[in-house]
Design a protein around this motif. Structure first.
Motif, PDB file in Angstrom:
ATOM      1  N   GLU A   1       0.833  -1.211   0.000  1.00  0.00           N
ATOM      2  CA  GLU A   1       0.000   0.000   0.000  1.00  0.00           C
ATOM      3  C   GLU A   1       0.865   1.257   0.000  1.00  0.00           C
ATOM      4  OE1 GLU A   1      -3.402   0.211   2.670  1.00  0.00           O
ATOM      5  OE2 GLU A   1      -3.211  -1.955   2.963  1.00  0.00           O
ATOM      6  N   LEU A   2       1.953   1.233   0.752  1.00  0.00           N
ATOM      7  CA  LEU A   2       2.858   2.385   0.764  1.00  0.00           C
ATOM      8  C   LEU A   2       3.435   2.617  -0.630  1.00  0.00           C
ATOM      9  CD1 LEU A   2       4.797   1.796   4.101  1.00  0.00           C
ATOM     10  CD2 LEU A   2       3.117   3.613   3.628  1.00  0.00           C
ATOM     11  N   ARG A   3       3.862   1.547  -1.289  1.00  0.00           N
ATOM     12  CA  ARG A   3       4.431   1.688  -2.639  1.00  0.00           C
ATOM     13  C   ARG A   3       3.400   2.283  -3.597  1.00  0.00           C
ATOM     14  NH1 ARG A   3       8.270  -2.164  -6.193  1.00  0.00           N
ATOM     15  NH2 ARG A   3       7.789  -1.258  -8.225  1.00  0.00           N
ATOM     16  N   ARG A   4       2.173   1.858  -3.487  1.00  0.00           N
ATOM     17  CA  ARG A   4       1.125   2.384  -4.376  1.00  0.00           C
ATOM     18  C   ARG A   4       0.789   3.839  -4.060  1.00  0.00           C
ATOM     19  NH1 ARG A   4      -1.085  -3.376  -3.806  1.00  0.00           N
ATOM     20  NH2 ARG A   4      -0.584  -4.261  -5.848  1.00  0.00           N
ATOM     21  N   ALA A   5       1.024   4.262  -2.817  1.00  0.00           N
ATOM     22  CA  ALA A   5       0.724   5.638  -2.405  1.00  0.00           C
ATOM     23  C   ALA A   5       1.850   6.614  -2.750  1.00  0.00           C
ATOM     24  CB  ALA A   5       0.454   5.687  -0.898  1.00  0.00           C
ATOM     25  N   VAL A   6       3.052   6.089  -2.918  1.00  0.00           N
ATOM     26  CA  VAL A   6       4.221   6.932  -3.184  1.00  0.00           C
ATOM     27  C   VAL A   6       4.729   6.597  -4.586  1.00  0.00           C
ATOM     28  CG1 VAL A   6       6.545   7.544  -2.425  1.00  0.00           C
ATOM     29  CG2 VAL A   6       4.780   7.028  -0.732  1.00  0.00           C
ATOM     30  N   LYS A   7       4.314   7.379  -5.538  1.00  0.00           N
ATOM     31  CA  LYS A   7       4.633   7.112  -6.949  1.00  0.00           C
ATOM     32  C   LYS A   7       6.052   7.559  -7.297  1.00  0.00           C
ATOM     33  CE  LYS A   7       0.358   5.926  -7.755  1.00  0.00           C
ATOM     34  NZ  LYS A   7      -0.022   4.572  -7.759  1.00  0.00           N
ATOM     35  N   GLY A   8       6.633   6.867  -8.271  1.00  0.00           N
ATOM     36  CA  GLY A   8       7.915   7.281  -8.828  1.00  0.00           C
ATOM     37  C   GLY A   8       9.133   6.989  -7.968  1.00  0.00           C
ATOM     38  N   ALA A   9       8.991   6.168  -6.959  1.00  0.00           N
ATOM     39  CA  ALA A   9      10.129   5.838  -6.098  1.00  0.00           C
ATOM     40  C   ALA A   9      10.692   4.471  -6.488  1.00  0.00           C
ATOM     41  CB  ALA A   9       9.714   5.834  -4.630  1.00  0.00           C
ATOM     42  N   ARG A  10      11.955   4.263  -6.206  1.00  0.00           N
ATOM     43  CA  ARG A  10      12.607   2.963  -6.370  1.00  0.00           C
ATOM     44  C   ARG A  10      12.560   2.270  -5.006  1.00  0.00           C
ATOM     45  NH1 ARG A  10      15.702   6.719  -8.106  1.00  0.00           N
ATOM     46  NH2 ARG A  10      17.305   6.421  -6.504  1.00  0.00           N
ATOM     47  N   TRP A  11      11.866   1.160  -4.970  1.00  0.00           N
ATOM     48  CA  TRP A  11      11.655   0.448  -3.714  1.00  0.00           C
ATOM     49  C   TRP A  11      12.574  -0.757  -3.606  1.00  0.00           C
ATOM     50  CZ3 TRP A  11       8.263   1.419   0.323  1.00  0.00           C
ATOM     51  CH2 TRP A  11       7.427   2.524   0.147  1.00  0.00           C
ATOM     52  N   ARG A  12      12.945  -1.065  -2.393  1.00  0.00           N
ATOM     53  CA  ARG A  12      13.633  -2.320  -2.095  1.00  0.00           C
ATOM     54  C   ARG A  12      13.020  -2.878  -0.820  1.00  0.00           C
ATOM     55  NH1 ARG A  12      19.478  -4.316  -0.304  1.00  0.00           N
ATOM     56  NH2 ARG A  12      19.108  -6.504  -0.828  1.00  0.00           N
ATOM     57  N   VAL A  13      12.576  -4.117  -0.910  1.00  0.00           N
ATOM     58  CA  VAL A  13      12.022  -4.831   0.235  1.00  0.00           C
ATOM     59  C   VAL A  13      12.796  -6.146   0.316  1.00  0.00           C
ATOM     60  CG1 VAL A  13       9.958  -5.871   1.241  1.00  0.00           C
ATOM     61  CG2 VAL A  13       9.767  -3.760  -0.098  1.00  0.00           C
ATOM     62  N   HIS A  14      13.380  -6.406   1.481  1.00  0.00           N
ATOM     63  CA  HIS A  14      14.221  -7.595   1.589  1.00  0.00           C
ATOM     64  C   HIS A  14      14.354  -8.051   3.037  1.00  0.00           C
ATOM     65  CE1 HIS A  14      17.874  -5.453   3.125  1.00  0.00           C
ATOM     66  NE2 HIS A  14      17.220  -4.430   2.600  1.00  0.00           N
ATOM     67  N   SER A  15      14.778  -9.288   3.151  1.00  0.00           N
ATOM     68  CA  SER A  15      15.138  -9.869   4.441  1.00  0.00           C
ATOM     69  C   SER A  15      16.555 -10.387   4.270  1.00  0.00           C
ATOM     70  CB  SER A  15      14.189 -11.002   4.803  1.00  0.00           C
ATOM     71  OG  SER A  15      14.587 -11.588   6.005  1.00  0.00           O
ATOM     72  N   ASP A  16      17.478  -9.721   4.911  1.00  0.00           N
ATOM     73  CA  ASP A  16      18.890 -10.051   4.745  1.00  0.00           C
ATOM     74  C   ASP A  16      19.220 -10.073   3.244  1.00  0.00           C
ATOM     75  OD1 ASP A  16      19.236 -10.107   7.524  1.00  0.00           O
ATOM     76  OD2 ASP A  16      18.580 -12.181   7.611  1.00  0.00           O
ATOM     77  N   ASP A  17      19.595 -11.230   2.687  1.00  0.00           N
ATOM     78  CA  ASP A  17      19.990 -11.296   1.279  1.00  0.00           C
ATOM     79  C   ASP A  17      18.845 -11.654   0.334  1.00  0.00           C
ATOM     80  OD1 ASP A  17      22.587 -10.672   1.935  1.00  0.00           O
ATOM     81  OD2 ASP A  17      23.188 -12.769   2.142  1.00  0.00           O
TER      82      ASP A  17
END
Length: 127
Positions: free
Chosen positions: A83-99
């Motif tokens: 939901e955050l990604r959809r609310a904040v347009k034009g950003a480069r996202w990274r979602v991860h757990s360790d590697d």
């Protein structure tokens, strides 16, 4: 040893007022619907003044050690980050757990295989 989910968004432009309000709504909704209240760590965004240059949002969630709570917490946090990604347009996202990077899907958002599988959740609950 603990494992955490990390999430961040980078963009040259800072959050707009409308985006900031949307982020606050997502966080408030997440807190209201989080399955374990204060018993487990939930979505946590770092204070804006702690961000790296170009980083407009960042946070982390320490995952529970209780195997029966692991997948519900992951699903709840990843749904909110989606939901955050959809609310904040034009950003480069990274979602991860360790590697391990969590993949993005335009339809489903962020998801890991099996995170909503009721049989797997029940089996983990017996451990």
């Amino acid at each position: 040893m603990s494992v955490s989910l990390y999430y961040s968004a980078r963009r040259e432009q800072p959050l707009t007022e409308a985006e900031t309000a949307s982020v606050e709504r997502v966080v408030t909704a997440h807190m209201a619907s989080f399955p374990y209240g204060g018993e487990e760590e939930c979505l946590y965004l770092y204070p804006p003044d702690s961000a790296d240059e170009g980083e407009i949002l960042a946070g982390s969630t320490k995952l529970p050690l209780d195997p029966g709570r692991l997948l519900p917490v992951i699903a709840s946090v990843l749904d909110s980050v989606s939901e955050l990604r959809r609310a904040v347009k034009g950003a480069r996202w990274r979602v991860h757990s360790d590697d391990l990077d969590v993949p993005w899907d335009e339809t489903e958002g962020y998801a890991l295989p099996g995170m909503r599988d009721p049989d797997l959740i029940a089996e983990l609950g017996t451990l």
